[in-house]
Scaffold this motif. Structure first.
Motif, short mmCIF file in Angstrom:
data_model
loop_
_atom_site.label_atom_id
_atom_site.label_comp_id
_atom_site.label_asym_id
_atom_site.label_seq_id
_atom_site.Cartn_x
_atom_site.Cartn_y
_atom_site.Cartn_z
N MET A 1 1.19 -1.13 0.21
CA MET A 1 -0.22 0.08 -0.39
C MET A 1 1.02 0.67 -0.25
O MET A 1 2.02 1.18 0.89
N ASN A 2 0.22 1.81 -0.75
CA ASN A 2 1.96 3.51 -0.52
C ASN A 2 0.64 3.35 -0.32
O ASN A 2 -0.66 4.92 -1.36
N TYR A 3 0.77 5.15 0.57
CA TYR A 3 0.55 6.04 0.95
C TYR A 3 1.03 7.38 1.23
O TYR A 3 1.96 8.25 0.71
N LYS A 4 -0.28 8.70 0.79
CA LYS A 4 0.11 9.75 -0.12
C LYS A 4 0.68 10.27 1.33
O LYS A 4 -0.30 10.53 2.43
N ASN A 5 1.48 11.66 1.27
CA ASN A 5 2.30 12.06 2.38
C ASN A 5 2.10 13.80 1.88
O ASN A 5 2.40 14.45 0.97
#
Length: 360
Positions: A1-5
């Motif tokens: 999962m690539n979380y938005k920063n």
């Protein structure tokens, strides 16, 4: 999962009368006496000494009055940037937007375009901005849009209505002084307040919902219901609460998305020039199918404040004009996916949208 920063507004001051501290806030940011601060101010304040006499100008600082009667355009940003570049000896120390969502969006866009080449329309979309914006400050004089906290600046371009969504868009500083909202006319207060309410309904019922968005959205929704349905609030309490509802509503969509009303109101705005807040209300009034509870509460708020929405604004449109609105609306894919889910194209067809627009 690539979380938005995601970035957030790093500095905010809240409180009635906090506008008086503006000089203390921006003075340390002045680069030198030839690098002015540019104040973009809603022209409704042009002869309002109560506000304008408190704008802390010195050296080569400029106040540019801008009409908020029409939605902000990419061409307007280009004109402002050119005017600022031609009239200043050095790159400005900062851009300070004072007004509603239109002025705040213009201030964000101008601060970006002073450091990025080309035309504003080239940056409509997600994460297209290469260089950090110059220092920019947002001072809302009306509450609801969430423009003071969002990472977008919504602009009408030659081909589409779409924001400059980027990590460089949010303000470096926001001043939340609810006293600045004291003279907002009732209808305008209602329409921008409903922009916030509709943000919350769309965020809280969307497929993108997560605990971050939910906690802000629920708080904003509770504040909106209190402001627009409770008889016991003083005017000052209502102003303060709406300012915070706007902030929380804006935060709620940072990590999620808006939905059907916003996607369709962009079409109305692009084709007919309908202002954002009122456009959302006109659309939302017909969305029981998607937001049954939210629309029911909206109608109660509308009745309580004697608001009569414009009717029949799409009644004389040609098929070609409907197609333009439908195309703009369908291009906002993240909004539809949030509202309906991954298979939204099976539900939301051009025919379906046309039927909805024809009711308005």
């Amino acid at each position: 999962m690539n979380y938005k920063n995601f970035p957030m507004v790093p500095r905010v001051i809240f409180g009635r009368g906090s506008f008086n501290q503006l000089n203390d806030i921006i003075a340390p940011k002045r680069l030198n006496i030839h690098a002015p601060f540019i104040f973009l101010v809603d022209d409704v304040f042009k002869n309002n000494l109560w506000l304008t006499s408190r704008i802390p100008t010195s050296y080569d600082d400029r106040i540019i009055y801008v009409s908020a009667k029409v939605e902000p355009k990419t061409s307007q940003v280009d004109e402002l940037v050119e005017d600022i570049i031609l009239s200043t000896k050095e790159r400005p120390s900062g851009i300070i937007g004072i007004g509603g969502g239109t002025l705040l969006d213009l201030a964000k866009a101008v601060s970006i375009m002073l450091t990025n080449e080309g035309e504003t329309k080239d940056y409509q979309g997600w994460d297209l901005v290469k260089n950090p914006a110059i220092y920019h400050v947002g001072i809302p004089t009306i509450s609801g849009t969430g423009a003071e906290v969002s990472r977008t600046t919504v602009l009408t371009g030659p081909e589409k209505k779409l924001g400059i969504n980027s990590d460089y868009t949010p303000f470096d500083q926001v001043v939340l002084d609810s006293e600045l909202t004291k003279n907002v006319p009732t209808e305008q207060w209602f329409y921008t307040g409903m922009d916030c309410y509709i943000h919350c309904i769309e965020s809280l019922t969307g497929t993108y919902l997560n605990t971050f968005s939910q906690s802000y959205g629920e708080m904003a929704l509770q504040l909106c219901e209190d402001i627009f349905l409770n008889n016991n609030l003083s005017k000052i309490e209502a102003q303060e609460k709406l300012m915070m509802a706007s902030w929380h509503g804006g935060m709620s969509i940072v990590y999620s998305q808006v939905g059907v009303a916003h996607a369709m109101s962009y079409g109305l705005s692009y084709l007919l020039g309908v202002k954002h807040g009122i456009g959302n209300c006109i659309v939302f009034d017909h969305l029981e199918e998607f937001y049954p509870e939210g629309v029911k509460t909206f109608k109660a708020m509308k009745k309580k404040h004697n608001i009569n929405l414009p009717k029949g604004i799409c009644s004389d449109l040609s098929d070609k004009e409907f197609d333009i609105m439908i195309k703009i609306s369908l291009s906002l894919e993240p909004l539809w996916e949030n509202a309906i889910g991954k298979n939204w194209k099976k539900v939301i067809t051009p025919k379906k949208l046309k039927e909805l627009y024809q009711k308005m």
